[in-house]
Write a protein that holds these residues in place. Structure first.
Motif, PDB file in Angstrom:
ATOM      1  N   ASP A 136     -71.931  92.847 -32.404  1.00 17.59           N
ATOM      2  CA  ASP A 136     -72.139  91.469 -31.960  1.00 17.59           C
ATOM      3  C   ASP A 136     -71.051  90.527 -32.481  1.00 17.59           C
ATOM      4  OD1 ASP A 136     -72.704  91.258 -34.612  1.00 17.59           O
ATOM      5  OD2 ASP A 136     -74.788  90.599 -34.362  1.00 17.59           O
ATOM      6  N   ASP A 137     -70.051  91.080 -33.168  1.00 16.52           N
ATOM      7  CA  ASP A 137     -69.022  90.226 -33.753  1.00 16.52           C
ATOM      8  C   ASP A 137     -67.973  89.847 -32.705  1.00 16.52           C
ATOM      9  OD1 ASP A 137     -68.586  93.071 -33.863  1.00 16.52           O
ATOM     10  OD2 ASP A 137     -66.673  92.631 -34.847  1.00 16.52           O
ATOM     11  N   PRO A 138     -67.344  88.681 -32.875  1.00 20.84           N
ATOM     12  CA  PRO A 138     -66.360  88.208 -31.883  1.00 20.84           C
ATOM     13  C   PRO A 138     -65.165  89.142 -31.721  1.00 20.84           C
ATOM     14  CG  PRO A 138     -66.731  86.550 -33.613  1.00 20.84           C
ATOM     15  CD  PRO A 138     -67.598  87.701 -33.940  1.00 20.84           C
ATOM     16  N   LEU A 139     -64.883  89.937 -32.752  1.00 19.03           N
ATOM     17  CA  LEU A 139     -63.767  90.883 -32.623  1.00 19.03           C
ATOM     18  C   LEU A 139     -64.068  91.904 -31.518  1.00 19.03           C
ATOM     19  CD1 LEU A 139     -61.039  91.926 -33.536  1.00 19.03           C
ATOM     20  CD2 LEU A 139     -62.161  93.113 -35.450  1.00 19.03           C
ATOM     21  N   ALA A 140     -65.335  92.268 -31.378  1.00 22.41           N
ATOM     22  CA  ALA A 140     -65.709  93.201 -30.302  1.00 22.41           C
ATOM     23  C   ALA A 140     -65.446  92.556 -28.942  1.00 22.41           C
ATOM     24  CB  ALA A 140     -67.174  93.603 -30.427  1.00 22.41           C
ATOM     25  N   ALA A 142     -63.269  90.191 -28.273  1.00 25.24           N
ATOM     26  CA  ALA A 142     -61.819  90.079 -28.066  1.00 25.24           C
ATOM     27  C   ALA A 142     -61.227  91.436 -27.706  1.00 25.24           C
ATOM     28  CB  ALA A 142     -61.153  89.529 -29.332  1.00 25.24           C
ATOM     29  N   GLU A 143     -61.744  92.488 -28.333  1.00 21.18           N
ATOM     30  CA  GLU A 143     -61.193  93.817 -28.051  1.00 21.18           C
ATOM     31  C   GLU A 143     -61.547  94.269 -26.630  1.00 21.18           C
ATOM     32  OE1 GLU A 143     -62.354  97.058 -30.559  1.00 21.18           O
ATOM     33  OE2 GLU A 143     -60.488  98.122 -30.156  1.00 21.18           O
ATOM     34  N   VAL A 144     -62.765  93.952 -26.187  1.00 19.42           N
ATOM     35  CA  VAL A 144     -63.176  94.339 -24.837  1.00 19.42           C
ATOM     36  C   VAL A 144     -62.349  93.581 -23.784  1.00 19.42           C
ATOM     37  CG1 VAL A 144     -65.082  94.104 -23.175  1.00 19.42           C
ATOM     38  CG2 VAL A 144     -65.490  95.187 -25.372  1.00 19.42           C
ATOM     39  N   VAL A 145     -62.118  92.303 -24.027  1.00 18.01           N
ATOM     40  CA  VAL A 145     -61.305  91.526 -23.073  1.00 18.01           C
ATOM     41  C   VAL A 145     -59.859  92.043 -23.084  1.00 18.01           C
ATOM     42  CG1 VAL A 145     -60.402  89.231 -22.540  1.00 18.01           C
ATOM     43  CG2 VAL A 145     -62.787  89.489 -23.235  1.00 18.01           C
ATOM     44  N   THR A 146     -59.371  92.384 -24.267  1.00 16.68           N
ATOM     45  CA  THR A 146     -58.023  92.945 -24.378  1.00 16.68           C
ATOM     46  C   THR A 146     -57.943  94.275 -23.637  1.00 16.68           C
ATOM     47  OG1 THR A 146     -57.859  91.929 -26.545  1.00 16.68           O
ATOM     48  CG2 THR A 146     -56.235  93.607 -26.050  1.00 16.68           C
ATOM     49  N   GLY A 237     -65.231  80.197 -30.348  1.00 16.30           N
ATOM     50  CA  GLY A 237     -63.971  79.763 -30.957  1.00 16.30           C
ATOM     51  C   GLY A 237     -63.230  80.943 -31.573  1.00 16.30           C
ATOM     52  N   GLU A 238     -63.982  81.817 -32.215  1.00 14.18           N
ATOM     53  CA  GLU A 238     -63.361  82.983 -32.855  1.00 14.18           C
ATOM     54  C   GLU A 238     -62.823  83.965 -31.799  1.00 14.18           C
ATOM     55  OE1 GLU A 238     -62.425  83.273 -35.734  1.00 14.18           O
ATOM     56  OE2 GLU A 238     -62.280  85.394 -36.260  1.00 14.18           O
ATOM     57  N   VAL A 239     -63.561  84.138 -30.696  1.00 17.91           N
ATOM     58  CA  VAL A 239     -63.069  85.005 -29.608  1.00 17.91           C
ATOM     59  C   VAL A 239     -61.723  84.464 -29.114  1.00 17.91           C
ATOM     60  CG1 VAL A 239     -63.483  85.860 -27.258  1.00 17.91           C
ATOM     61  CG2 VAL A 239     -65.395  85.701 -28.877  1.00 17.91           C
ATOM     62  N   GLU A 240     -61.662  83.155 -28.942  1.00 14.70           N
ATOM     63  CA  GLU A 240     -60.408  82.540 -28.470  1.00 14.70           C
ATOM     64  C   GLU A 240     -59.268  82.781 -29.457  1.00 14.70           C
ATOM     65  OE1 GLU A 240     -59.858  78.932 -26.345  1.00 14.70           O
ATOM     66  OE2 GLU A 240     -61.923  78.368 -26.835  1.00 14.70           O
ATOM     67  N   ARG A 241     -59.573  82.574 -30.742  1.00 17.92           N
ATOM     68  CA  ARG A 241     -58.536  82.736 -31.764  1.00 17.92           C
ATOM     69  C   ARG A 241     -57.993  84.169 -31.749  1.00 17.92           C
ATOM     70  NH1 ARG A 241     -57.635  83.820 -37.242  1.00 17.92           N
ATOM     71  NH2 ARG A 241     -59.606  84.956 -37.415  1.00 17.92           N
ATOM     72  N   LEU A 242     -58.898  85.140 -31.597  1.00 18.32           N
ATOM     73  CA  LEU A 242     -58.480  86.545 -31.622  1.00 18.32           C
ATOM     74  C   LEU A 242     -57.714  86.918 -30.348  1.00 18.32           C
ATOM     75  CD1 LEU A 242     -61.714  87.996 -33.235  1.00 18.32           C
ATOM     76  CD2 LEU A 242     -59.451  87.809 -34.304  1.00 18.32           C
ATOM     77  N   LEU A 243     -58.071  86.308 -29.228  1.00 19.47           N
ATOM     78  CA  LEU A 243     -57.329  86.590 -27.989  1.00 19.47           C
ATOM     79  C   LEU A 243     -55.910  86.046 -28.085  1.00 19.47           C
ATOM     80  CD1 LEU A 243     -59.977  86.105 -25.163  1.00 19.47           C
ATOM     81  CD2 LEU A 243     -58.900  88.229 -25.923  1.00 19.47           C
ATOM     82  N   HIS A 244     -55.782  84.882 -28.732  1.00 20.62           N
ATOM     83  CA  HIS A 244     -54.431  84.361 -28.982  1.00 20.62           C
ATOM     84  C   HIS A 244     -53.647  85.352 -29.835  1.00 20.62           C
ATOM     85  CE1 HIS A 244     -54.381  80.496 -27.113  1.00 20.62           C
ATOM     86  NE2 HIS A 244     -55.543  80.162 -27.646  1.00 20.62           N
ATOM     87  N   ALA A 245     -54.300  85.848 -30.881  1.00 25.84           N
ATOM     88  CA  ALA A 245     -53.628  86.780 -31.791  1.00 25.84           C
ATOM     89  C   ALA A 245     -53.220  88.058 -31.065  1.00 25.84           C
ATOM     90  CB  ALA A 245     -54.543  87.106 -32.973  1.00 25.84           C
ATOM     91  N   ALA A 246     -54.067  88.503 -30.128  1.00 28.95           N
ATOM     92  CA  ALA A 246     -53.759  89.733 -29.379  1.00 28.95           C
ATOM     93  C   ALA A 246     -52.761  89.459 -28.252  1.00 28.95           C
ATOM     94  CB  ALA A 246     -55.046  90.335 -28.813  1.00 28.95           C
ATOM     95  N   GLU A 247     -52.412  88.191 -28.083  1.00 25.49           N
ATOM     96  CA  GLU A 247     -51.472  87.764 -27.036  1.00 25.49           C
ATOM     97  C   GLU A 247     -51.977  88.085 -25.635  1.00 25.49           C
ATOM     98  OE1 GLU A 247     -48.035  89.754 -28.556  1.00 25.49           O
ATOM     99  OE2 GLU A 247     -47.409  88.006 -29.721  1.00 25.49           O
TER     100      GLU A 247
END
Ligand code: HAM
Length: 430
Positions: A136-140, A142-146, A237-247
């Motif tokens: 359930d964490d935002p990193l999951a 971000a990784e799925v969207v990536t 907000g965290e999902v957004e931040r991680l998507l930025h980081a993943a470019e």
């Protein structure tokens, strides 16, 4: 006799389109393997209740698009309209959905929705999907969207938009729903008949209506992003931040709603500009309540599905590996058939794509066929060749002939080696 045609909205996939299908599937599988997902295969038919409970009783799919029928014992079955419900059911049944465990699964196969067929929309279509159960964490998120972005890139999709939204959760969505319903009532006269009817049962769908009048009204409607509770806002907000980081480039659209009711928090869609009205190549989101709604433990989940036909349409211009045979083996006489079938079998075992031609054609008509097949090489075996114990290898690109010993056990590898060398020499002359 009258020809029997296929069913409206159900299409055959024939070569060379089927080759592109296979090629794209291979590329997508490679990405999923790199992300360490395992494949799951679920049946095409499920109990109707599974979809009614998962997708929502008031969704278009459940209300009017399912292919449902009674089995002989009276059980109502449905051809799956999507993959998530089946994957969650199967994961619970197989014991993959358990506390302190994460299941990462992908699937590929036909789905069925009785929609009005049009460009990009059929009644049987194929999805390639991925689901993560137990995070359930935002990193999951971000990784799925990536992962979705990487799948589309691997398939050669260049021009597309990734659209992101948060739909809130059980804490904040009821208030938003109420605000939207009140807004809809205030503009009731301007809404289409469909939206008036949906207003009480599924007001979020109003944001999705294509009718001009409804679009005008909904342009001013309250936005879900203004109603998010603090935890949902922090998560997004965290999902957004991680998507930025993943470019991974994306755009937020607070009006993005999805056609299925199981979504909470992160929802997303990818649209391709060259597809016309049905422009969503893929979509997905988080479904934290679904596992428990289907009788499993209270585990969160998130995933997406790509529509393969739409992905193929959107990447039509893209060059694919050739569907032509490397070699056409041509027995010029019936007597040469035995040597030809043996040689062809060896080449195929070595992984070469070979066409074995019918025996006994004239050299001229055999060469015309080889040209038509667009083979790189023709291997000619005629009476002369049989007598001399050699095959003639004709380089069809450079119009040059090579002679190779025929009849020894290692002919396959020897021929293969020669062909590869000739192919590598390319157009550098004979
Ligand atoms: P969906 O947005 O309903 O999501 O479908 C995913 C994709 O399937 C669409 O973006 C589209 O490309 C394709 N598709 C849908 N209907 C048709 C049709 N009639 N003809 C051709 N292509 C179509 C889902 O199905 C969710 N299960 C995705 C998901 C997975 N959410 C979480 N996990």
């Amino acid at each position: 006799m009258k020809t029997l045609n296929g069913v409206k909205g159900f299409h055959d996939v024939v070569p060379p389109q089927s080759e592109r299908f296979t090629e794209i599937e291979g590329r997508l599988r490679a990405v999923l393997t790199a992300y360490n997902y395992g494949e799951i295969r679920t049946p095409i038919a499920e109990r109707t209740e599974l979809f009614a409970r998962s997708l929502g009783e008031t969704t278009d799919i459940v209300e009017k698009e399912m292919y449902s029928f009674d089995d002989r014992d009276g059980t109502s079955l449905t051809l799956r309209p999507e993959g998530t419900a089946s994957v969650v059911r199967a994961a619970i049944e197989a014991g993959l959905a358990q506390r302190d465990q994460v299941a990462k699964l992908y699937y590929l196969g036909p789905m069925f929705r009785r929609e009005r067929p049009q460009r990009g929309r059929t009644r049987q279509f194929h999805q390639f999907g991925a689901e993560v159960i137990g995070r359930d964490d935002p990193l999951a998120d971000a990784e799925v969207v990536t992962l979705l972005a990487d799948c589309l890139r691997a398939a050669g999709l260049e021009e597309s938009d990734l659209i992101l939204n948060s739909l809130g959760d059980e804490a904040c969505r009821p208030a938003y729903r109420a605000a939207l319903t009140a807004y809809g009532h205030a503009h009731f006269a301007a809404l289409c008949a469909n939206c008036r009817e949906r207003l009480e049962r599924n007001p979020l769908r109003l944001l999705d209506c294509k009718e001009e009048g409804c679009r005008r009204v909904m342009a001013e409607a309250p936005l879900v992003t203004e109603h998010l509770c603090d935890p949902c806002r922090a998560h997004f907000g965290e999902v957004e931040r991680l998507l930025h980081a993943a470019e991974v480039p994306y755009r937020i659209n607070p009006r993005l709603v999805r056609g299925l009711d199981y979504y909470v928090r992160t929802a997303f869609e990818v649209v391709a500009g060259n597809l016309g009205a049905q422009n969503a190549v893929g979509g997905g989101g988080r479904y934290d309540g679904l596992v428990s709604a289907l009788g499993g433990p209270p585990l969160p989940g998130i995933g997406f599905a790509i529509g393969l036909e739409r992905l193929l349409m959107a990447t039509e211009h893209h060059a694919f590996s050739s569907a032509h045979p490397e070699v056409a083996v041509i027995p010029l006489s019936v007597e040469a058939s035995a040597a030809a079938v043996r040689l062809t079998r060896r080449l195929r075992a070595l992984g070469m794509r070979c066409e074995l031609e019918a025996a006994g054609r004239s050299l001229k008509s055999a060469m015309r066929r080889a040209d038509k097949l667009a083979a790189r090489f023709a291997v000619l075996i005629g009476d002369d060749e049989l007598r001399a114990g050699r095959a003639t290898v004709r380089d069809l690109q450079r119009q040059a002939d090579h002679r190779l010993a025929l009849g020894v056990d290692d002919l396959g590898p020897a021929l293969m080696e020669t062909l590869r060398m000739l192919a590598a020499a390319g157009g550098q002359g004979g």
